[in-house]
Design a protein around this motif. Sequence first.
Motif, PDB file in Angstrom:
ATOM      1  N   UNK A  25     -21.049 -15.075  10.105  1.00  0.00           N
ATOM      2  CA  UNK A  25     -20.921 -14.547   8.741  1.00  0.00           C
ATOM      3  C   UNK A  25     -19.504 -14.011   8.534  1.00  0.00           C
ATOM      4  N   UNK A  26     -18.980 -13.284   9.510  1.00  0.00           N
ATOM      5  CA  UNK A  26     -17.600 -12.795   9.406  1.00  0.00           C
ATOM      6  C   UNK A  26     -16.618 -13.951   9.257  1.00  0.00           C
ATOM      7  N   UNK A  27     -16.820 -14.987  10.022  1.00  0.00           N
ATOM      8  CA  UNK A  27     -15.928 -16.148   9.920  1.00  0.00           C
ATOM      9  C   UNK A  27     -16.004 -16.790   8.538  1.00  0.00           C
ATOM     10  N   UNK A  28     -17.202 -16.853   7.959  1.00  0.00           N
ATOM     11  CA  UNK A  28     -17.338 -17.431   6.624  1.00  0.00           C
ATOM     12  C   UNK A  28     -16.682 -16.543   5.571  1.00  0.00           C
ATOM     13  N   UNK A  29     -16.815 -15.239   5.729  1.00  0.00           N
ATOM     14  CA  UNK A  29     -16.167 -14.291   4.802  1.00  0.00           C
ATOM     15  C   UNK A  29     -14.647 -14.455   4.872  1.00  0.00           C
ATOM     16  N   UNK A 137      -3.942  -4.951   2.777  1.00  0.00           N
ATOM     17  CA  UNK A 137      -5.143  -4.144   2.550  1.00  0.00           C
ATOM     18  C   UNK A 137      -5.935  -3.983   3.837  1.00  0.00           C
ATOM     19  N   UNK A 138      -6.784  -2.977   3.821  1.00  0.00           N
ATOM     20  CA  UNK A 138      -7.742  -2.729   4.892  1.00  0.00           C
ATOM     21  C   UNK A 138      -9.116  -2.782   4.213  1.00  0.00           C
ATOM     22  N   UNK A 139     -10.000  -3.618   4.753  1.00  0.00           N
ATOM     23  CA  UNK A 139     -11.311  -3.784   4.125  1.00  0.00           C
ATOM     24  C   UNK A 139     -12.420  -3.515   5.151  1.00  0.00           C
ATOM     25  N   UNK A 140     -12.970  -2.301   5.144  1.00  0.00           N
ATOM     26  CA  UNK A 140     -14.126  -2.040   5.998  1.00  0.00           C
ATOM     27  C   UNK A 140     -15.342  -2.771   5.437  1.00  0.00           C
ATOM     28  N   UNK A 141     -16.128  -3.346   6.344  1.00  0.00           N
ATOM     29  CA  UNK A 141     -17.325  -4.086   5.965  1.00  0.00           C
ATOM     30  C   UNK A 141     -18.516  -3.563   6.747  1.00  0.00           C
TER      31      UNK A 141
END
Length: 165
Positions: A25-29, A137-141
Amino acid sequence: MEALDVLKQRRSVRVFEDKPIPKNILEDIIDCGRLAPTANNMQPWHFVVVTDKERLKYISEKATYGKFIKDAATCVIVYCESDNVHHLEDGAAATENIILAAKAYGISSCWVAGYDRTYEKDINEFLQVPSNLRMISIVPLGYSTQKPAARSKKPLTDVIHWEKF
């Protein structure tokens, strides 16, 4: 989730569950970030994906308004090659794609500023980022049960102008 629903329902979230995000999922994002519009198809971006809790803690301690990053499952830091004249715009487009793709997967996020921030240098050194890259940017998920209410937005009639201002 339908694209327009993603756009209209996305909210910044700063409270995350202790639940990892699957790598596929992370790779797809991130792939969605990679597919963002880019000036002259330069594609100046690089994405650092951080899942290690100690690294997340360090980033959260450095980022002025990102203390909650330590609680995220993952943090994606968007970088762009600084010799590209449109690196800021391209990186912002990639960031938005990441945030929207995450929402489509039911994953919450919050855009934390990175560009020209005092902590950019420290985080770059910590992550061994090449000197020709700029943090955008920094994007916490992460997964979250928090459902923030929509903040009041200006009505469309206040911001839309037809044919002239």
